[in-house]
Design a protein around this motif. Structure first.
Motif, PDB file in Angstrom:
ATOM      1  N   GLN A  14      -7.110  10.111   4.286  1.00 50.37           N
ATOM      2  CA  GLN A  14      -6.805   8.748   4.724  1.00 50.37           C
ATOM      3  C   GLN A  14      -8.217   8.197   5.514  1.00 50.37           C
ATOM      4  OE1 GLN A  14      -3.429   7.729   7.094  1.00 50.37           O
ATOM      5  NE2 GLN A  14      -4.803   6.838   8.570  1.00 50.37           N
TER       6      GLN A  14
ATOM      7  N   CYS B 201      -7.251   2.189   2.019  1.00 51.98           N
ATOM      8  CA  CYS B 201      -6.681   0.908   2.609  1.00 51.98           C
ATOM      9  C   CYS B 201      -7.668   0.522   3.810  1.00 51.98           C
ATOM     10  CB  CYS B 201      -5.132   1.102   3.380  1.00 51.98           C
ATOM     11  SG  CYS B 201      -3.829   0.910   2.135  1.00 51.98           S
ATOM     12  N   TYR B 202      -8.012  -0.505   3.818  1.00 51.87           N
ATOM     13  CA  TYR B 202      -8.982  -1.165   4.772  1.00 51.87           C
ATOM     14  C   TYR B 202     -10.461  -0.854   4.728  1.00 51.87           C
ATOM     15  CZ  TYR B 202      -5.248  -2.921   7.995  1.00 51.87           C
ATOM     16  OH  TYR B 202      -4.025  -3.656   8.248  1.00 51.87           O
TER      17      TYR B 202
ATOM     18  N   SER C 261      -4.118  -1.585  -1.194  1.00 51.11           N
ATOM     19  CA  SER C 261      -3.408  -2.862  -1.288  1.00 51.11           C
ATOM     20  C   SER C 261      -3.984  -3.840  -1.259  1.00 51.11           C
ATOM     21  CB  SER C 261      -2.641  -2.883   0.046  1.00 51.11           C
ATOM     22  OG  SER C 261      -2.118  -4.114   0.374  1.00 51.11           O
TER      23      SER C 261
ATOM     24  N   LYS D 122      -4.780  -6.550   1.693  1.00 47.61           N
ATOM     25  CA  LYS D 122      -5.898  -5.947   2.414  1.00 47.61           C
ATOM     26  C   LYS D 122      -7.242  -6.440   1.881  1.00 47.61           C
ATOM     27  CE  LYS D 122      -3.201  -2.845   4.856  1.00 47.61           C
ATOM     28  NZ  LYS D 122      -2.807  -1.281   5.176  1.00 47.61           N
TER      29      LYS D 122
ATOM     30  N   GLY E 189       0.797  -1.147  -0.087  1.00 46.59           N
ATOM     31  CA  GLY E 189       0.011   0.146   0.039  1.00 46.59           C
ATOM     32  C   GLY E 189       0.971   1.328  -0.030  1.00 46.59           C
ATOM     33  N   THR E 190       2.084   1.136   0.975  1.00 46.24           N
ATOM     34  CA  THR E 190       2.925   2.396   1.070  1.00 46.24           C
ATOM     35  C   THR E 190       3.303   2.558  -0.423  1.00 46.24           C
ATOM     36  OG1 THR E 190       3.407   1.970   3.072  1.00 46.24           O
ATOM     37  CG2 THR E 190       4.783   3.394   2.153  1.00 46.24           C
TER      38      THR E 190
ATOM     39  N   TYR F  96       8.735   2.451  10.072  1.00 52.34           N
ATOM     40  CA  TYR F  96       7.910   3.068  11.263  1.00 52.34           C
ATOM     41  C   TYR F  96       9.308   3.474  12.110  1.00 52.34           C
ATOM     42  CZ  TYR F  96       4.118  -0.121   9.249  1.00 52.34           C
ATOM     43  OH  TYR F  96       3.284  -0.477   8.610  1.00 52.34           O
TER      44      TYR F  96
ATOM     45  N   ASP G 258      -6.613   7.473   0.478  1.00 50.20           N
ATOM     46  CA  ASP G 258      -5.893   6.281   1.030  1.00 50.20           C
ATOM     47  C   ASP G 258      -7.035   5.379   1.455  1.00 50.20           C
ATOM     48  OD1 ASP G 258      -4.606   4.330   2.230  1.00 50.20           O
ATOM     49  OD2 ASP G 258      -3.456   5.639   3.438  1.00 50.20           O
TER      50      ASP G 258
ATOM     51  N   GLY H 143      -5.878   4.000  10.610  1.00 53.58           N
ATOM     52  CA  GLY H 143      -4.182   3.967  10.785  1.00 53.58           C
ATOM     53  C   GLY H 143      -3.980   3.623  12.036  1.00 53.58           C
TER      54      GLY H 143
ATOM     55  N   LEU I 173       0.897   4.273  -2.770  1.00 59.88           N
ATOM     56  CA  LEU I 173       0.814   5.733  -2.464  1.00 59.88           C
ATOM     57  C   LEU I 173       1.829   6.584  -2.814  1.00 59.88           C
ATOM     58  CD1 LEU I 173      -0.853   4.821   1.021  1.00 59.88           C
ATOM     59  CD2 LEU I 173      -2.005   6.490  -0.668  1.00 59.88           C
TER      60      LEU I 173
HETATM   61  C1  LIG Z   1      -1.868  -0.591   5.534  1.00 59.39           C
HETATM   62  C2  LIG Z   1      -2.058   0.802   5.276  1.00 59.39           C
HETATM   63  C3  LIG Z   1      -1.305   1.561   4.222  1.00 59.39           C
HETATM   64  C4  LIG Z   1      -0.123   0.948   3.661  1.00 59.39           C
HETATM   65  O1  LIG Z   1       0.654  -0.040   4.176  1.00 59.39           O
HETATM   66  P1  LIG Z   1       1.327  -1.164   3.492  1.00 59.39           P
HETATM   67  O2  LIG Z   1       1.735  -2.010   4.830  1.00 59.39           O
HETATM   68  O3  LIG Z   1       2.363  -0.596   2.942  1.00 59.39           O
HETATM   69  O4  LIG Z   1       0.529  -2.030   2.717  1.00 59.39           O
HETATM   70  C5  LIG Z   1      -1.263   2.877   4.203  1.00 59.39           C
HETATM   71  N1  LIG Z   1      -2.300   3.626   4.944  1.00 59.39           N
HETATM   72  C6  LIG Z   1      -3.307   2.856   5.869  1.00 59.39           C
HETATM   73  C7  LIG Z   1      -4.349   3.906   6.375  1.00 59.39           C
HETATM   74  C8  LIG Z   1      -3.131   1.653   6.009  1.00 59.39           C
HETATM   75  O5  LIG Z   1      -3.896   1.108   6.727  1.00 59.39           O
END
Ligand SMILES: *Cc1c(COP(=O)(O)O)cnc(C)c1O
Length: 432
Positions: A179, A216-217, A237, A240, A99-100, A368, A214, A183, A103
């Motif tokens: 987003q 994701c989820y 991603s 997910k 996902g990163t 991270y 974004d 997160g 993005l």
């Molecule tokens: C999981 C996630 C990402 C990207 O994560 P990756 O581990 O790189 O796939 C980006 N934004 C949010 C809100 C996420 O939950």
């Protein structure tokens, strides 16, 4: 009877824990699960229609070599994604590693030196801080390319602060980032309704600004996706929600064709764009996963509700609340205690079909800033649509639990977590 036996004898869960959870579960079944089923069914029909409209056929599962010109499977995958997300175009590739990556690819294609990107839902996901150049000073971050960054927090009600955003948008502000999911913060996800109303208000004043979500989820949680309500690009991603636990890897970007063109040129090279790139036998699993995804997401949501309801009743603060409208699969639980958090993650790990005997430990994950603990015994590495729990190790020790390809798996994880945590005498007393 058999279920009780296997749980009590083989998993060594106390019978009073089962009773405690069953009462809460009955209430959820009566009052909440039917809404999830309705959305699931709608999205299942939507996915099937998208595949039919693309005339998906069995020969699309073969794959190409070399440049991969005219790879029919690759083209079908992208057509199906753009049908589902109601967009002009899509880029869906196994070589988008996460996902990163998706993005970063999007941001680095759409932003030029001197441009400003504005996050309008507060602090973004941890790995994006590195991508934006706000933390860790990794080479090739966006700041190094001359992209500046601004951030507008949600207002005190958790809504997108449109007035403030409209005031802060300047001549160089090129792209707004939403987003959708929590997160690693402690706020509910932004619902599609809220995304829609913010986009309308912002676009009425700034029609040319690019709005990127974004996602994701967030996929298949509601009937509509951000691109149905005015988002220009939407990113996520495949390990997910939309991969349904089956996709091996990959990321997707859907949106307006001029933006997808620019992003594709960034992925490969200007002039080559989407026309090349192998699928490495991923087409069938990508699409079969997508076919499973609405169902899997509904199972994960039911699991999230069960975790939330049980931990709330034990006195922990949770987000989102049971009555809140959900827009992602995450349930956060504020443990306010490092030991509880780690025990919780260990429990999720030990409920796994794969690697159940491993003990998750906090470690310095690439990208991270804080140490992160990640519990998952997944068939697909790092797949957080499978039952998983993770947390940055920092106060107030919030645990994020998500996924579960099947509700039963989430329930098992929950039961084991209660068994683990009630070994702490303060918590054991709560079940009586
Ligand atoms: C999981 C996630 C990402 C990207 O994560 P990756 O581990 O790189 O796939 C980006 N934004 C949010 C809100 C996420 O939950």
């Amino acid at each position: 009877m058999f279920t009780k036996e296997i749980l009590c004898k083989q998993y060594e869960i106390k019978p009073e824990i089962l009773t405690y959870v069953s009462d809460i579960e009955d209430n959820l079944k009566k009052n909440h699960f039917n809404k999830i089923d309705k959305v699931r069914q709608y999205n299942q029909f939507k996915v099937i229609k998208a595949m039919q409209d693309a005339k998906l056929n069995y020969t699309n599962f073969y794959w190409n070599t070399g440049y991969g010109y005219n790879d029919p499977g690759r083209e079908k995958v992208e057509e199906i994604y753009s049908n589902i997300f109601n967009t002009e175009d899509a880029l869906v590739r196994p070589i988008i590693a996460s996902g990163t990556h998706a993005l970063y690819l999007t941001l680095s294609a759409l932003l030029k030196p001197g441009d400003e990107v504005m996050s309008i839902t507060g602090r973004p996901y941890d790995t994006l801080l590195t991508v934006l150049g706000l933390e860790n000073n990794e080479p090739s971050n966006l700041k190094e390319y001359g992209v500046s960054y601004k951030e507008i927090d949600l207002d005190s009600n958790g809504n997108i602060n449109v007035d403030k955003i409209n005031n802060e948008i300047g001549n160089n502000t090129k792209l707004l980032m939403i987003q959708r999911s929590t997160g690693y913060s402690f706020r509910p996800a932004i619902t599609i309704e809220k995304i829609e109303s913010a986009i309308k208000l912002i676009k009425s004043k700034y029609p040319n600004i690019i709005i990127m979500v974004d996602n994701c989820y967030g996929e298949f949680i509601e009937e509509l996706e951000p691109t149905d309500v005015g988002a220009d690009v939407c990113v996520g991603s495949l390990i997910k929600n939309p991969g349904g636990g089956i996709a091996l890897t990959g990321g997707y970007i859907v949106g307006r064709s001029k933006y997808i063109k620019s992003i594709s040129n960034r992925l490969t090279a200007p002039g080559i764009g989407k026309e090349v790139g192998l699928t490495f036998d991923s087409v069938r699993s990508t699409l079969q996963g997508l076919f499973f995804a609405p169902h899997v997401v509904s199972e994960a949501l039911k699991g999230a509700l069960l975790f939330g309801a049980v931990y709330k009743s034990l006195g922990f603060e949770i987000t989102p609340d049971i009555k809140d409208k959900r827009s992602d699969i995450i349930q956060s639980i504020k443990f306010e205690n490092k030991e509880y958090l780690i025990k919780f993650c260990e429990a999720i790990q030990s409920a796994s079909p794969v690697d159940y005997y491993m003990k998750p430990e906090p470690w310095d994950m690439p990208g991270y800033t804080n140490e992160v603990i990640m519990a998952a015994g997944a068939f697909i590495q790092g797949s957080s649509i499978e039952l998983s729990a993770d947390a940055p190790i920092r106060e107030p020790y919030i645990g994020y639990v998500q996924g579960g390809l099947f509700y039963d798996h989430a329930k098992l994880g929950l039961l084991i977590s209660l068994e683990n945590l009630t070994q702490f005498s303060q918590l054991g007393a709560l079940l009586k």
